[in-house]
Write an enzyme that holds these catalytic residues in place. Structure first.
Site, PDB file in Angstrom:
ATOM      1  N   TYR A 232       0.845  -1.196   0.000  1.00 32.90           N
ATOM      2  CA  TYR A 232       0.000   0.000   0.000  1.00 32.90           C
ATOM      3  C   TYR A 232       0.879   1.245   0.000  1.00 32.90           C
ATOM      4  O   TYR A 232       1.836   1.334   0.768  1.00 32.90           O
ATOM      5  CB  TYR A 232      -0.895   0.018   1.251  1.00 32.90           C
ATOM      6  CG  TYR A 232      -1.691   1.293   1.385  1.00 32.90           C
ATOM      7  CD1 TYR A 232      -2.971   1.401   0.855  1.00 32.90           C
ATOM      8  CD2 TYR A 232      -1.139   2.414   2.006  1.00 32.90           C
ATOM      9  CE1 TYR A 232      -3.688   2.586   0.939  1.00 32.90           C
ATOM     10  CE2 TYR A 232      -1.852   3.611   2.089  1.00 32.90           C
ATOM     11  CZ  TYR A 232      -3.122   3.682   1.554  1.00 32.90           C
ATOM     12  OH  TYR A 232      -3.815   4.855   1.625  1.00 32.90           O
TER      13      TYR A 232
ATOM     14  N   GLU B 241      -3.681   7.424  -4.061  1.00 31.64           N
ATOM     15  CA  GLU B 241      -3.479   6.134  -3.403  1.00 31.64           C
ATOM     16  C   GLU B 241      -3.227   5.024  -4.418  1.00 31.64           C
ATOM     17  O   GLU B 241      -3.882   4.983  -5.459  1.00 31.64           O
ATOM     18  CB  GLU B 241      -4.758   5.834  -2.613  1.00 31.64           C
ATOM     19  CG  GLU B 241      -4.637   4.712  -1.625  1.00 31.64           C
ATOM     20  CD  GLU B 241      -5.972   4.496  -0.902  1.00 31.64           C
ATOM     21  OE1 GLU B 241      -6.108   4.981   0.234  1.00 31.64           O
ATOM     22  OE2 GLU B 241      -6.864   3.864  -1.480  1.00 31.64           O
TER      23      GLU B 241
END
Ligand code: GDP
Ligand code: MN
Length: 381
Positions: free
Chosen positions: A101, A189
């Site tokens: 992530y 993101e």
């Protein structure tokens, strides 16, 4: 304003972030020919302005063009978190060995952008954040200096002990920062940042939220807007001089003034009800505006009661009352109506309404209570 994955990936690629170069389609037939062109296997991904598509069944692998057709048939029209799927991204499928992530957002408490990374990326990052926050690493970014090379490398080495992979990840982090900063994003993101079987590191998913207050600087970005049904309503309201935000409650509110509109939502919540919207009709109360405001409220099928809360300062209560009478003569609705009217020319206003068969109140709390009672009654029958 949120970008959809296919738009965000295009932007990422412009910044040199490696990401699959797929095709956006709107029909199963187009998906089939895209799969033929790209070469199977492909992955078919629902394009909606919400995450959690994988878990909802909105991301499917297809081994052949006919399979791509079938997967697309089943995903198109699906409801994912209240969004109807109307577009798909057909991406070349890849073999993943690990999911990470990487994200940047604004930390409002620290008043700085912050980069967050984790080796536990993929579909359960919310769970990681809630249960094992120590697995997420943070780096505050000084917006003037930007993300510095040693900072991105430090972060990258927390994810990849291997130097070559860490350097590739650090380069992606720096490009992500550049993109975030250039376009005035409030979120950028990559989840997952995938490590592939061949050792390369790529962005498999892309999420970008732009700061609406900075959109005037980015007319090119404005062209990417894919308004959701509630945003279409909000834009339409804006064009009519109304400030409207749809919520999920049962009490449709029509109020003059933003402060009073906020206070109205607060008091409804405080007394145990749920506001269906924020709606500020502003200072002037022309019948056209009130009519349009009523239309907005009655078009929301969650609304069980309408609460009109007007405090006449510069706005005169008799003007509002005339507007309301005109609106109610035009729009037929069975929804119960509670009107609170006080301030300048209140007696005149109350009389106009009572001649029309509406009893207006002067007390805001009483009005809110009555609206909540009527909404509950309506809900129970
Ligand atoms: P989200 O659930 O809305 O965040 O959608 P993602 O784009 O993150 O996709 C969800 C999951 O699908 C990812 O975590 C991957 O595990 C998987 N996925 C996406 N693309 C591919 C692919 O090309 N190959 C494989 N094997 N899995 C993929
Ligand atoms: Mn994802």
């Amino acid at each position: 304003m949120k970008l959809e994955e296919f738009q965000a990936k295009r932007l990422f690629r412009d910044y040199g972030i490696p990401a699959p170069d797929g095709v956006m389609v709107t029909t199963a037939e187009e998906a089939r020919s895209a799969a033929e062109k790209i070469g199977c296997p492909v992955v078919i991904k629902a394009q909606v302005q919400a995450g959690g598509r994988g878990k909802a069944g909105g991301v499917r692998l297809a081994g052949t063009p006919p399979e791509a057709y079938m997967a697309s048939e089943s995903i198109l029209g699906m409801d994912i978190k209240g969004f109807k799927v109307e577009r798909l991204l057909v991406d070349p499928a890849v073999s993943i060995s690990a999911e990470y992530y990487v994200g940047i957002t604004i930390d409002r408490r620290k008043k700085q952008p912050v980069m967050m990374v984790s080796a536990s990326g993929g579909m359960d990052i919310e769970k990681v954040a809630a249960e094992t926050p120590e697995l997420i690493f943070f780096q505050e970014i000084n917006p003037e200096r930007g993300l510095r090379s040693f900072e991105s490398k430090q972060l990258a080495f927390k994810l990849f002990p291997d130097k070559k992979k860490a350097m590739a990840a650090a380069s992606i982090m720096e490009k992500l920062w550049k993109c975030f900063h250039d376009i005035d994003a409030s979120l950028a993101e990559i989840n997952p940042l995938a490590e592939l079987k061949d050792g390369s590191i790529i962005a498999l998913d892309a999420k970008i939220v732009l700061d609406d207050n900075a959109m005037f600087k980015h007319p090119v970005m404005e062209e990417l807007r894919l308004p959701t049904p509630s945003e279409i309503k909000e834009l339409d309201a804006k064009n009519h001089g109304l400030s409207y935000v749809q919520l999920e409650g049962e009490i449709g509110c029509m109020v003059n003034g933003a402060g009073l509109a906020m206070a109205t939502m607060d008091i409804i919540k405080h007394l145990g009800g749920t506001p269906a919207n924020f709606l500020d009709i502003g200072g002037s109360s022309s019948p056209e505006k009130v009519i349009h405001a009523m239309e907005l409220l009655v078009s929301d099928c969650n609304v069980k009661t309408i609460f009109i809360n007007v405090f006449g300062g510069i706005t005169r209560c008799d003007d509002v009352a005339n507007g309301l009478v005109a609106a109610l003569s035009e729009i037929k609705t069975d929804l119960p109506l509670v009107v609170r009217l006080t301030g300048t020319n209140e007696e005149e206003g109350i009389k106009i309404l009572s001649d029309f068969g509406i009893t207006a109140m002067k007390d805001m709390t009483k009005g809110a209570r009555e609206a909540i009672r009527l909404a509950k009654e309506g809900g129970g029958s």
